[in-house]
Scaffold this motif. Structure first.
Motif, PDB file in Angstrom:
ATOM      1  N   THR A 240      23.471 -26.191   0.463  1.00  0.00           N
ATOM      2  CA  THR A 240      23.889 -25.404   1.622  1.00  0.00           C
ATOM      3  C   THR A 240      22.858 -24.306   1.867  1.00  0.00           C
ATOM      4  O   THR A 240      22.538 -23.531   0.954  1.00  0.00           O
ATOM      5  N   ILE A 241      22.340 -24.253   3.097  1.00  0.00           N
ATOM      6  CA  ILE A 241      21.370 -23.230   3.476  1.00  0.00           C
ATOM      7  C   ILE A 241      21.920 -22.499   4.700  1.00  0.00           C
ATOM      8  O   ILE A 241      22.212 -23.118   5.738  1.00  0.00           O
ATOM      9  N   ASP A 242      22.076 -21.196   4.523  1.00  0.00           N
ATOM     10  CA  ASP A 242      22.638 -20.371   5.621  1.00  0.00           C
ATOM     11  C   ASP A 242      23.957 -20.968   6.100  1.00  0.00           C
ATOM     12  O   ASP A 242      24.215 -21.106   7.307  1.00  0.00           O
ATOM     13  N   GLU A 243      24.791 -21.354   5.123  1.00  0.00           N
ATOM     14  CA  GLU A 243      26.131 -21.871   5.361  1.00  0.00           C
ATOM     15  C   GLU A 243      26.156 -23.195   6.118  1.00  0.00           C
ATOM     16  O   GLU A 243      27.186 -23.614   6.644  1.00  0.00           O
ATOM     17  N   VAL A 244      24.984 -23.868   6.174  1.00  0.00           N
ATOM     18  CA  VAL A 244      24.893 -25.182   6.810  1.00  0.00           C
ATOM     19  C   VAL A 244      24.434 -26.191   5.769  1.00  0.00           C
ATOM     20  O   VAL A 244      23.450 -25.954   5.056  1.00  0.00           O
ATOM     21  N   GLU A 245      25.158 -27.303   5.692  1.00  0.00           N
ATOM     22  CA  GLU A 245      24.777 -28.324   4.716  1.00  0.00           C
ATOM     23  C   GLU A 245      23.456 -28.976   5.103  1.00  0.00           C
ATOM     24  O   GLU A 245      23.247 -29.335   6.276  1.00  0.00           O
ATOM     25  N   ALA A 246      22.587 -29.128   4.147  1.00  0.00           N
ATOM     26  CA  ALA A 246      21.246 -29.672   4.387  1.00  0.00           C
ATOM     27  C   ALA A 246      21.242 -31.186   4.198  1.00  0.00           C
ATOM     28  O   ALA A 246      22.173 -31.783   3.635  1.00  0.00           O
TER      29      ALA A 246
ATOM     30  N   GLU B 282      24.746 -28.020  -6.109  1.00  0.00           N
ATOM     31  CA  GLU B 282      25.729 -26.954  -5.947  1.00  0.00           C
ATOM     32  C   GLU B 282      25.633 -26.404  -4.533  1.00  0.00           C
ATOM     33  O   GLU B 282      24.570 -26.510  -3.902  1.00  0.00           O
ATOM     34  N   PRO B 283      26.705 -25.855  -4.021  1.00  0.00           N
ATOM     35  CA  PRO B 283      26.673 -25.351  -2.631  1.00  0.00           C
ATOM     36  C   PRO B 283      25.752 -24.118  -2.484  1.00  0.00           C
ATOM     37  O   PRO B 283      25.400 -23.471  -3.447  1.00  0.00           O
TER      38      PRO B 283
ATOM     39  N   GLU C 227      34.716 -31.772  -2.667  1.00  0.00           N
ATOM     40  CA  GLU C 227      35.669 -30.657  -2.553  1.00  0.00           C
ATOM     41  C   GLU C 227      35.439 -29.825  -1.282  1.00  0.00           C
ATOM     42  O   GLU C 227      35.327 -28.599  -1.331  1.00  0.00           O
ATOM     43  N   ASN C 228      35.276 -30.518  -0.145  1.00  0.00           N
ATOM     44  CA  ASN C 228      35.118 -29.861   1.157  1.00  0.00           C
ATOM     45  C   ASN C 228      33.952 -28.886   1.185  1.00  0.00           C
ATOM     46  O   ASN C 228      34.024 -27.791   1.764  1.00  0.00           O
ATOM     47  N   GLY C 229      32.876 -29.287   0.544  1.00  0.00           N
ATOM     48  CA  GLY C 229      31.662 -28.472   0.583  1.00  0.00           C
ATOM     49  C   GLY C 229      31.577 -27.421  -0.488  1.00  0.00           C
ATOM     50  O   GLY C 229      30.600 -26.653  -0.522  1.00  0.00           O
TER      51      GLY C 229
ATOM     52  N   SER D 163      17.454 -40.526   2.868  1.00  0.00           N
ATOM     53  CA  SER D 163      18.168 -39.272   3.090  1.00  0.00           C
ATOM     54  C   SER D 163      19.677 -39.472   2.968  1.00  0.00           C
ATOM     55  O   SER D 163      20.201 -40.543   3.309  1.00  0.00           O
ATOM     56  N   PHE D 164      20.352 -38.405   2.535  1.00  0.00           N
ATOM     57  CA  PHE D 164      21.802 -38.451   2.323  1.00  0.00           C
ATOM     58  C   PHE D 164      22.432 -37.139   2.770  1.00  0.00           C
ATOM     59  O   PHE D 164      21.811 -36.063   2.697  1.00  0.00           O
ATOM     60  N   ASP D 165      23.669 -37.232   3.209  1.00  0.00           N
ATOM     61  CA  ASP D 165      24.489 -36.037   3.350  1.00  0.00           C
ATOM     62  C   ASP D 165      25.020 -35.677   1.962  1.00  0.00           C
ATOM     63  O   ASP D 165      25.252 -36.562   1.126  1.00  0.00           O
TER      64      ASP D 165
END
Length: 758
Positions: free
Chosen positions: A644-650, A757-758, A719-721, A707-709
């Protein structure tokens, strides 16, 4: 043989009696040793009297007087005449000899106590026939068949009863048994069961998925012990109490009474085996054309049935090689039922399935059969551009084989897929008809020339003699002879086939006759010689493709020529004389097709030739740092990667390198998550020639990436991010090259770990 010393006066007499007279008459023999263990004399017992002369023993030019109390006497049954060949006290152990204490009586006579019944009961023998079959599974065309293995050496051994040996096991070994069994701290057991006959057939189905190595999957020590204990027989409270008594005599007695129950326990401690399992070789026999063996052995009539252990040798490259010798305590036929078959399935890749009772060829036939065990009919002789299954980049199959090989790992081969070049040291195997050699067809020669480089660009080259590995080719045989005891023995020998220079040509090899007794070798028939390999299926030359002065990676042409006895090259040979295996079943021959002949006409040809791809390339690989939004993760030494970068998933990218100089390799990339298991979406597999399983190949660098989410990798740990998990990436790259038997392992492997980790 230990010769019986001659002494003039034989007035040293000992009376020999039994504690319990045997039910049948037993011939006995006595051996006398000095205190240093040197054999002084042996004599047969006659009318219960054993007579020696020890008043004066000459040693060189002087005479020595020996105190009888310093001597060691051994008495043993003399039923086996070979007992007179022994020369040491250790050899007498196999005969369960009795060693009494020599005592002087008031009249300076020598007395001994009677032979104890606990020993004499082992001296009365009954006959038992040990029989069985040695075989191996072989692949022919589209099927498998269990074929006999002939001329294998089967060693038949009996495990001596523990009752006889138990009192000779040192106290410190016996003292360790209770603690090892009552409070075990053993590792995973070493003994591995012999592979079942269908193991190789089922191998392809078992490895259909990608190779995954879960480095996080562990067990606690209590879990491992519990799992191991569950597979062992339960020991009752009485046995445990006896082991816990601390009394060594009670412990010995408990081992004897519960010996069969304890075998699975003893399997865990290989260092115990020499103490608890004494193996006495009773016979060595060879298997016949049906792979069968049998031999009468003798065992103690008043004890248990014999406990039979078998190990097997096979002649490989002129050397008797052990091909089956599993751990004794886990592979003995306890209380063997006499006459019942002991069936042994071999798995050694160098054991050939060429047993046949009537396989001679016809006349002057020459059957070019295999490269190692790979049929020449399964080597692609023409150009064929095809892509691997599931991939899009085609490659030329010319000179490649579709055969499987020992050590394939996850590599799967199917009929007509042609993905293997040859490497290492292949062996060219052929068969010759019974009319050969003769004055018209006497020698053969293998030559080679390079047709193209590794990129299949044509090169100019001329034929050169194929250099034999080791400098020459010899054909081995066994022969029989009588030793100094007038007993028949077997020994190996060999005859040189070449290379020879004869007339105008060099590097010629003699076509061997059907039997060593025939010209030109003429081994005396009285020695009963027989070839290690029958002339209908034999090694004709082995060559080293890794010798850079002779070979580089590329396409080669191998040519077989025939010569007369004067060394003249033969041409216009009847085409029907050249045979090759059928494509659908290599056990059967067919006339060699024109594509495998030189200058073929309607009826004749000059020689046999075939195209073969040589490649000894080394696999290269690596696993790279996880990328986050296209940039390598800036993780610290703790190994965590933030997704997570700046609350956005990479976007996460996994990448690895899988390279082979000529693309003759397959890779298996697997990802596992903690102890949860594999991550199927992240796994990949294929030839290194093209993109595979969603991973894109950069053909310049050889790097695969995908690439993957974060949710795709984390799965149930997402666990929802807010979740995190540890991962392991495993990469295996294996070369597809074969020497015709083994896969040529020019492999690469690596495992790395990371955590999200988030």
């Amino acid at each position: 043989m230990a010769k019986n010393p001659e002494y003039q006066n034989r007035n040293f007499k000992i009376r020999v009696d039994f504690e319990q007279p045997p039910q049948v008459e037993l011939p006995l023999i006595g051996f006398l040793f000095n205190c240093r263990g040197i054999l002084l004399q042996w004599q047969y017992v006659k009318d219960n009297i054993l007579e020696f002369n020890l008043e004066k023993i000459s040693q060189g030019t002087r005479e020595l007087k020996i105190d009888p109390e310093q001597l060691r006497l051994f008495i043993a049954p003399a039923s086996d005449k070979k007992i007179t060949h022994i020369s040491t006290t250790q050899e007498l152990q196999n005969y369960k000899a009795y060693e009494p204490i020599l005592r002087l009586d008031a009249n300076q006579g020598i007395n001994i106590l009677p032979i104890p019944e606990r020993l004499s009961i082992f001296w009365i023998k009954c006959k038992c026939r040990v029989s069985g079959k040695v075989s191996k599974w072989f692949h022919f065309g589209n099927g498998w068949e269990d074929l006999p293995v002939c001329r294998a050496r089967v060693h038949i051994c009996e495990i001596d009863p523990i009752l006889f040996w138990i009192n000779k096991i040192p106290d410190h070994i016996i003292a360790k048994v209770p603690d090892a069994i009552l409070n075990p701290k053993f590792k995973v057991p070493i003994p591995i069961p012999d592979p079942g006959p269908y193991q190789r057939i089922e191998r392809f189905a078992m490895i259909a998925g990608p190779s995954e190595e879960n480095i996080f999957k562990t067990q606690s020590l209590p879990e491992m012990r519990k799992e191991t204990f569950s597979k062992l027989p339960e020991l009752g409270p009485e046995i445990k109490q006896q082991f816990a008594s601390g009394n060594l005599n009670v412990i010995r007695d408990t081992i004897v009474k519960n010996y069969a129950l304890l075998h699975p326990w003893f399997c865990f401690w290989p260092w115990w085996w020499p103490y608890f399992y004494r193996c006495q070789e009773l016979a060595v026999v060879e298997t016949n054309a049906a792979g069968r063996f049998e031999k009468n052995i003798y065992y103690n009539c008043f004890g248990d049935k014999p406990d039979i252990y078998i190990w097997v040798e096979y002649m490989i490259d002129g050397v008797w090689t052990t091909v089956y010798k599993p751990p004794i305590p886990c592979n003995t036929r306890w209380n063997y039922v006499c006459g019942s078959d002991i069936n042994i399935h071999l798995t050694h890749p160098r054991v050939a399935g060429d047993c046949c009772c009537d396989c001679e060829l016809i006349g002057e036939d020459v059957w070019i059969r295999t490269v190692g065990h790979t049929s020449v009919s399964h080597i692609k002789q023409g150009h064929q551009l095809l892509a691997p299954p599931g991939q899009g980049v085609a490659y030329d199959r010319i000179g490649l084989t579709d055969a499987d090989a020992a050590g394939d790992s996850f590599l799967i081969t199917t009929i007509d897929d042609y993905k293997r070049p040859f490497g290492g040291s292949p062996i060219l195997r052929m068969g010759f008809g019974p009319a050969l050699p003769n004055s018209n067809v006497y020698y053969y020669r293998w030559s080679y020339r390079q047709r193209a480089n590794a990129d299949l660009v044509s090169v100019g080259d001329t034929y050169k003699a194929l250099p034999p590995k080791g400098g020459e080719v010899r054909k081995g045989y066994d022969y029989r002879y009588k030793d100094s005891n007038d007993d028949w023995q077997w020994a190996p020998e060999s005859k040189k086939l070449g290379p020879f220079t004869v007339g105008p040509n060099d590097n010629l090899y003699i076509i061997p006759p059907e039997e060593p007794t025939m010209a030109p070798f003429n081994v005396p028939a009285t020695s009963h010689p027989h070839w290690h390999q029958q002339t209908y299926y034999m090694d004709t030359i082995q060559y080293d493709t890794t010798a850079v002065e002779n070979f580089e990676n590329g396409l080669y042409e191998l040519k077989l020529e025939l010569f007369d006895q004067a060394g003249n090259l033969l041409q216009n040979i009847p085409k029907a004389n050249f045979k090759t295996p059928r494509h659908d079943d290599a056990r059967y021959s067919e006339n060699a097709p024109n594509v495998l002949l030189e200058n073929p006409t309607a009826t004749n040809a000059d020689a046999f030739n075939m195209l073969i791809r040589i490649d000894n390339g080394q696999c290269v690989g690596d696993i790279y740092t996880v990328k986050v939004n296209g940039e390598p993760a800036s993780s610290n030494c703790c190994g965590f990667v933030k997704y997570t970068i700046d609350e956005v998933e990479a976007k996460l990218e996994l990448s690895f390198k899988a390279v082979h100089p000529t693309n003759f390799a397959e890779f298996s990339f697997g990802v596992v998550k903690g102890s949860c298991g594999g991550v199927p979406i992240a796994n990949a597999r294929g030839m290194v020639i093209d993109s595979a399983s969603g991973y894109t190949l950069d053909t310049i660098t050889g790097i695969y990436s995908k690439s993957f989410d974060p949710s795709e990798l984390l799965g149930e740990c997402y666990e929802n991010g807010a979740g995190k998990a540890a991962f392991a990436e495993t990469l295996h790259i294996i070369s597809t090259a074969t020497d015709g038997i083994w896969r040529v392992a020019k492999d690469y492997g690596r495992t790395v770990a990371f955590a999200l980790e988030p």
